[in-house]
Design an enzyme around this catalytic site. Structure first.
Site, PDB file in Angstrom:
ATOM      1  N   GLY A  46     -23.515  -5.708  -5.806  1.00 34.37           N
ATOM      2  CA  GLY A  46     -24.869  -6.048  -6.212  1.00 34.37           C
ATOM      3  C   GLY A  46     -25.031  -7.548  -6.303  1.00 34.37           C
ATOM      4  N   GLN A  51     -28.551 -15.610  -8.773  1.00 34.98           N
ATOM      5  CA  GLN A  51     -27.172 -15.925  -8.356  1.00 34.98           C
ATOM      6  C   GLN A  51     -27.127 -16.760  -7.091  1.00 34.98           C
ATOM      7  OE1 GLN A  51     -25.729 -11.616  -8.751  1.00 34.98           O
ATOM      8  NE2 GLN A  51     -23.910 -12.791  -9.218  1.00 34.98           N
ATOM      9  N   CYS A  96     -18.283  -9.695 -11.707  1.00 32.45           N
ATOM     10  CA  CYS A  96     -19.509 -10.329 -11.222  1.00 32.45           C
ATOM     11  C   CYS A  96     -19.126 -11.409 -10.213  1.00 32.45           C
ATOM     12  CB  CYS A  96     -20.250 -10.964 -12.400  1.00 32.45           C
ATOM     13  SG  CYS A  96     -21.740 -11.849 -11.937  1.00 32.45           S
ATOM     14  N   LEU A  97     -19.856 -11.490  -9.106  1.00 31.61           N
ATOM     15  CA  LEU A  97     -19.558 -12.508  -8.091  1.00 31.61           C
ATOM     16  C   LEU A  97     -19.720 -13.920  -8.656  1.00 31.61           C
ATOM     17  CD1 LEU A  97     -21.283 -10.861  -4.985  1.00 31.61           C
ATOM     18  CD2 LEU A  97     -18.819 -11.055  -5.414  1.00 31.61           C
ATOM     19  N   HIS A 138     -26.529  -4.245 -14.631  1.00 37.65           N
ATOM     20  CA  HIS A 138     -25.907  -5.563 -14.505  1.00 37.65           C
ATOM     21  C   HIS A 138     -26.827  -6.541 -13.771  1.00 37.65           C
ATOM     22  CE1 HIS A 138     -22.203  -8.129 -13.567  1.00 37.65           C
ATOM     23  NE2 HIS A 138     -23.116  -8.615 -12.743  1.00 37.65           N
ATOM     24  N   GLU A 139     -27.419  -6.081 -12.651  1.00 39.05           N
ATOM     25  CA  GLU A 139     -28.264  -6.989 -11.856  1.00 39.05           C
ATOM     26  C   GLU A 139     -29.560  -7.324 -12.585  1.00 39.05           C
ATOM     27  OE1 GLU A 139     -26.684  -8.399  -9.629  1.00 39.05           O
ATOM     28  OE2 GLU A 139     -25.106  -6.901  -9.437  1.00 39.05           O
ATOM     29  N   HIS A 142     -29.117 -10.004 -15.041  1.00 42.46           N
ATOM     30  CA  HIS A 142     -29.134 -11.348 -14.445  1.00 42.46           C
ATOM     31  C   HIS A 142     -30.540 -11.939 -14.451  1.00 42.46           C
ATOM     32  CE1 HIS A 142     -25.171 -12.357 -12.887  1.00 42.46           C
ATOM     33  NE2 HIS A 142     -25.034 -11.183 -12.301  1.00 42.46           N
TER      34      HIS A 142
HETATM   35 NI    NI Z   1     -23.309 -10.301 -11.559  1.00 48.47          NI
END
Ligand code: NI
Length: 169
Positions: A46, A51, A96-97, A138-139, A142
């Protein structure tokens, strides 16, 4: 399409609240196309617009429960997403990226229903369970400037990370 740089923890943009998308124009489509390419290259599940440095309420989530689809086909685009209902509970690993190499134990709903718009502004509702539900939550977090590390019960130790990487090989 182009890859975009993924912002990492310490970049203040990740702590800001994103604004709603109001124009479903080519600029949005380019953003979503770029996010798709960036997510696939990063091998994540995701990605949220902040991000990649854009404070707009747009995310993409891979519905990994649809195993018969290719990764690209699993991607769901959600513009102005909102969780409208959730139930159950799951406690498990999350990463998380934007926080590379860090994994924590996070409790999320087992099942969520999300209302969103597609890239043309058309409203739709989508449900997710398991990892997909975790990913929706999670997304969307953000978009409100929240990282999973804020709500993790604990962060995995180097030993646990080794074990996790071992399992993957
Ligand atoms: Ni993330």
């Amino acid at each position: 399409m182009a890859m975009r740089n993924i912002r990492e923890e310490g970049d203040s943009i990740l702590l800001k609240r994103s604004r709603p998308v109001t124009d479903f124009n080519r600029r949005l489509h380019t953003l979503l196309d770029d996010m798709r390419e960036t997510l696939l290259a990063a091998d994540g599940v995701g990605l949220a617009a902040p991000q990649v440095g854009v404070l707009r309420r747009a995310v993409i989530v891979m519905d990994t429960n649809k195993e018969d689809l290719t990764p690209a086909e699993q991607i769901i685009e959600l513009v102005n997403p909102e969780i409208v209902s959730s139930d159950g509970e799951q406690t498990g690993q999350e990463g998380c990226l934007s926080v590379p190499g860090v994994y924590g134990i996070v409790t999320r709903p087992e099942h969520v229903t999300v209302k969103a718009q597609d890239r043309y502004g058309k409203e739709f509702t989508v449900e997710g369970t398991g990892l997909t539900a975790r990913c929706f939550c999670h997304e969307i977090d953000h978009l409100d400037g929240h990282l999973f590390t804020e709500i993790a019960e604990r962060i995995l130790t180097p030993e646990e990370l080794d074990e996790m990487n071992g399992e993957r090989e």
